[in-house]
Design a protein around this motif. Structure first.
Motif, short mmCIF file in Angstrom:
data_model
loop_
_atom_site.label_atom_id
_atom_site.label_comp_id
_atom_site.label_asym_id
_atom_site.label_seq_id
_atom_site.Cartn_x
_atom_site.Cartn_y
_atom_site.Cartn_z
N VAL A 76 -8.51 -6.64 2.33
CA VAL A 76 -7.19 -7.10 2.77
C VAL A 76 -6.35 -7.60 1.60
O VAL A 76 -5.14 -7.75 1.73
CB VAL A 76 -7.28 -8.23 3.83
CG1 VAL A 76 -8.06 -7.78 5.03
CG2 VAL A 76 -7.85 -9.50 3.26
N LYS A 128 3.78 -7.90 3.89
CA LYS A 128 3.30 -9.29 3.81
C LYS A 128 3.62 -9.95 2.47
O LYS A 128 3.26 -11.11 2.26
CB LYS A 128 1.79 -9.36 4.07
CG LYS A 128 1.44 -9.48 5.54
CD LYS A 128 1.23 -8.17 6.16
CE LYS A 128 1.13 -8.24 7.67
NZ LYS A 128 0.94 -6.88 8.21
N SER A 153 0.84 -1.21 0.00
CA SER A 153 0.00 0.00 0.00
C SER A 153 0.87 1.25 0.00
O SER A 153 0.64 2.18 -0.77
CB SER A 153 -0.91 0.02 1.24
OG SER A 153 -1.60 -1.18 1.38
N ALA A 155 -0.76 -14.75 -4.28
CA ALA A 155 -1.60 -14.55 -5.47
C ALA A 155 -2.40 -13.28 -5.30
O ALA A 155 -2.56 -12.78 -4.19
CB ALA A 155 -2.56 -15.74 -5.62
N GLU A 195 10.43 2.89 6.41
CA GLU A 195 10.02 1.50 6.65
C GLU A 195 10.70 0.99 7.91
O GLU A 195 11.91 1.15 8.09
CB GLU A 195 10.37 0.64 5.43
CG GLU A 195 10.37 -0.86 5.65
CD GLU A 195 9.07 -1.41 6.23
OE1 GLU A 195 7.98 -0.99 5.83
OE2 GLU A 195 9.16 -2.29 7.13
N ILE A 200 -4.33 -7.98 -2.01
CA ILE A 200 -3.29 -7.14 -2.60
C ILE A 200 -3.90 -6.06 -3.50
O ILE A 200 -3.52 -4.88 -3.43
CB ILE A 200 -2.30 -8.03 -3.39
CG1 ILE A 200 -1.51 -8.90 -2.41
CG2 ILE A 200 -1.36 -7.20 -4.26
CD1 ILE A 200 -0.72 -10.02 -3.07
C1 LIG Z 1 0.18 -14.97 5.51
C2 LIG Z 1 -0.60 -14.05 4.60
C3 LIG Z 1 -0.95 -14.49 3.34
C4 LIG Z 1 -1.65 -13.64 2.50
N1 LIG Z 1 -1.97 -14.09 1.24
C5 LIG Z 1 -2.57 -13.25 0.38
C6 LIG Z 1 -2.77 -13.64 -0.98
O1 LIG Z 1 -2.36 -14.73 -1.40
N2 LIG Z 1 -3.40 -12.76 -1.81
C7 LIG Z 1 -3.81 -11.53 -1.38
O2 LIG Z 1 -4.37 -10.76 -2.17
N3 LIG Z 1 -3.60 -11.12 -0.10
C8 LIG Z 1 -2.98 -11.94 0.77
N4 LIG Z 1 -2.74 -11.53 2.06
C9 LIG Z 1 -3.11 -10.18 2.44
C10 LIG Z 1 -2.17 -9.13 1.87
O3 LIG Z 1 -0.90 -9.69 1.63
C11 LIG Z 1 -1.98 -7.99 2.88
O4 LIG Z 1 -3.23 -7.53 3.35
C12 LIG Z 1 -1.26 -6.81 2.21
O5 LIG Z 1 -0.03 -7.23 1.65
C13 LIG Z 1 -1.04 -5.71 3.24
O6 LIG Z 1 -0.29 -4.68 2.66
P1 LIG Z 1 -0.10 -3.31 3.43
O7 LIG Z 1 0.86 -2.51 2.65
O8 LIG Z 1 -1.43 -2.68 3.69
O9 LIG Z 1 0.49 -3.69 4.84
P2 LIG Z 1 1.85 -4.47 5.27
O10 LIG Z 1 2.23 -5.47 4.24
O11 LIG Z 1 1.54 -4.89 6.65
O12 LIG Z 1 2.91 -3.31 5.25
C14 LIG Z 1 3.00 -2.37 6.29
C15 LIG Z 1 4.44 -1.96 6.42
O13 LIG Z 1 4.52 -0.96 7.44
C16 LIG Z 1 5.68 -1.18 8.19
N5 LIG Z 1 5.51 -0.52 9.48
C17 LIG Z 1 4.70 -0.86 10.51
N6 LIG Z 1 4.83 0.04 11.51
C18 LIG Z 1 5.70 0.98 11.10
C19 LIG Z 1 6.24 2.17 11.68
N7 LIG Z 1 5.87 2.56 12.90
N8 LIG Z 1 7.14 2.90 10.98
C20 LIG Z 1 7.53 2.52 9.73
N9 LIG Z 1 7.04 1.39 9.13
C21 LIG Z 1 6.15 0.65 9.81
C22 LIG Z 1 5.78 -2.70 8.27
O14 LIG Z 1 7.07 -3.12 8.60
C23 LIG Z 1 5.35 -3.10 6.87
O15 LIG Z 1 6.45 -3.20 5.99
C24 LIG Z 1 -2.03 -12.35 2.93
C25 LIG Z 1 -1.68 -11.91 4.21
C26 LIG Z 1 -0.97 -12.75 5.04
C27 LIG Z 1 -0.59 -12.28 6.41
#
Ligand SMILES: Cc1cc2nc3c(=O)[nH]c(=O)nc-3n(C[C@H](O)[C@H](O)[C@H](O)COP(=O)(O)OP(=O)(O)OC[C@H]3O[C@@H](n4cnc5c(N)ncnc54)[C@H](O)[C@@H]3O)c2cc1C
Length: 447
Positions: free
Chosen positions: A429, A39, A12, A56, A31, A431
């Motif tokens: 939730v 994730k 995101s 995926a 980061e 991707i």
């Molecule tokens: C095991 C698992 C399998 C999944 N499989 C799928 C799938 O196959 N297909 C699909 O579509 N979705 C899947 N999902 C869901 C999807 O991957 C996640 O919802 C999505 O990647 C979340 O992205 P994000 O950027 O919102 O958050 P995150 O990926 O959580 O990224 C947030 C980032 O913020 C950083 N951060 C946190 N706090 C701070 C801070 N205070 N200061 C600086 N940085 C900070 C973290 O380190 C992290 O890098 C899966 C999720 C999990 C857990």
């Protein structure tokens, strides 16, 4: 040109950063860990690089596949192999459902997933027209009976949210199901044979998407990615923001919080306290993924695992340790090709409220996975390698009322000019939904 800070380098945050950079702004991504992707993460099992997080993305909405294409990644799709349900002591074919609610009762009966009593209840349906948001579990149980929830909805929802059907909001998590449940006929036309595949992946793994975004951002003047830089506080100064990290303070005209709900709540405590209070209420489920590699020529391995399925889901009511297994070698051609002579698969464990089940050693998680795989498929071999990836607080829970909560958060954030939020906690939730929320955050700030 303005200067923006994006907190969080998951999919995101990287998307929001790219949108802001595209609009000509200066961007600093902070980061917390030593890598971007959140994730979406790579791991190695028996020398093979695989996904140890998301694997995926949905192909029937554009954001994920468009972004992957834009950064030059080769898309792929899962093989036609389908998943099974491991229940009532057999691996059973998964009938056509919408989030577990059966679209073909004869197929459901033939699968043997339900008991005769459960099947009879599923055929005597009650139609509801709720005015308010309700849980997926409550509404499906009313229409089809509790057994459908226990043996179909729970494992399917468990796969996406690691949550419990009786708490998950139908309006947030399954709006199409809400609409269909209110109809007399619970049917949907089968997709045409030439319909685009439901899911897409990236050759070599989904982890390549944040890696490619990182490379793309690095090439742009005015963009900086900083690692091991957890943001600990945010404060407002005039029309801008100052964020604190261990390395010092950084000032910006605008700020995107692309972090999970708990860190976002902490960081917004002074700047947007109403939003912070709402964010604190969003629960998260912890999960673990165990990736295993077996020698294909070990006695019994191919026989046990080559069951023509891409894996199986496990209803919680059956009281097993694992909640699913993905036969990566059967689901993804690139995994099979990369793993010469080996069969790679993974199991997942952990649902909301069951954190204690994960508070054991890696060896125990591997052992529990092998026990369940053995019981489900007859597999008796030892893996040549095993990798455990824990995702503490990995998946936000979209509880009943989530849409209203998100609307309140967005309204409170909108009162602070220059501030935007994005990520898995809000509008989906998956991707693709996270990428959409990153685009939206950049757009709100003039990106
Ligand atoms: C095991 C698992 C399998 C999944 N499989 C799928 C799938 O196959 N297909 C699909 O579509 N979705 C899947 N999902 C869901 C999807 O991957 C996640 O919802 C999505 O990647 C979340 O992205 P994000 O950027 O919102 O958050 P995150 O990926 O959580 O990224 C947030 C980032 O913020 C950083 N951060 C946190 N706090 C701070 C801070 N205070 N200061 C600086 N940085 C900070 C973290 O380190 C992290 O890098 C899966 C999720 C999990 C857990």
């Amino acid at each position: 040109m303005s200067r923006f800070i994006v907190v969080g380098g998951g999919i995101s945050g990287l998307t929001a950063a790219r949108g802001l950079a595209d609009a000509g702004h200066e961007v600093l991504v902070l980061e917390a860990t030593d890598r971007v992707g959140g994730k979406l993460r790579r791991g190695e099992v028996a020398g093979i690089t695989v996904d140890v997080g998301a694997e995926a993305m949905i192909n029937r909405r554009p954001e994920g596949v468009d972004l992957a294409t834009a950064v030059g990644l080769p898309l792929t799709h899962p093989t036609p192999a389908t998943s099974r349900i491991w229940t009532r002591d057999a691996l059973r074919p998964l009938p056509r459902t919408l989030m577990g609610a059966p679209l073909d009762l004869d197929q459901l009966e033939a699968s043997g997933i339900l008991s005769p009593e459960g099947m009879s209840r599923a055929r005597h349906q009650y139609i509801q027209h709720p005015d308010e948001d309700e849980s997926v579990g409550w509404l499906v149980a009313n229409r089809f009976g509790q057994e459908v929830v226990d043996r179909l909805v729970e494992p399917l929802l468990g796969g996406v949210y690691a949550g419990q059907a009786r708490h998950i909001s139908i309006r947030s998590a399954a709006p199409q199901l809400a609409e269909l449940l209110a109809r007399r006929e619970f049917t949907l036309p089968a997709p045409p044979a030439d319909a685009p595949p439901m899911f897409a992946g990236v050759e070599g793994g989904m982890w390549r998407l944040p890696a490619a975004l990182e490379a793309d951002l690095r090439e742009r003047p005015g963009v900086e990615l900083r690692y091991d830089a957890p943001v600990t506080a945010v404060r407002r100064t005039g029309s801008g923001f100052v964020v604190s990290t261990a390395g010092g303070e950084e000032a910006a005209d605008g700020l995107v919080l692309a972090t999970p709900a708990a860190p976002s709540a902490r960081l917004l405590a002074d700047v947007a306290p109403v939003a912070a209070g709402e964010l604190e209420q969003i629960g998260y489920a912890s999960v673990a993924l165990v990736t295993l590699a077996f020698r294909a020529d070990d006695p019994g391995v191919a026989e046990a695992l080559d069951v023509g399925a891409a894996g199986f889901l496990v209803p919680p009511v059956d009281d097993r340790a694992i909640k699913a297994s993905t036969f990566s070698f059967a689901k993804w051609d690139w995994v099979r090709a990369a793993a010469d002579g080996l069969l790679v698969l993974r199991t997942s464990l952990g649902r909301f409220g069951e954190e204690a089940t994960l508070q054991v050693s890696d060896e125990e998680l591997v052992g529990a996975s092998l026990t369940d795989l053995g019981a489900a498929t007859g597999l008796a071999a030892s893996p040549v390698d095993a990798v455990v990836q824990r995702w503490g607080g990995g998946l936000p829970q979209y509880w009943v009322g989530h849409l209203d909560r998100v609307a309140r958060i967005r309204a409170a954030v909108a009162e602070v000019p220059g501030l935007a939020v994005c990520g898995a906690a809000y509008d989906g939730v998956g991707i693709a939904a996270c990428i959409a929320s990153g685009h939206r955050a950049a757009g709100e700030l003039g990106g």
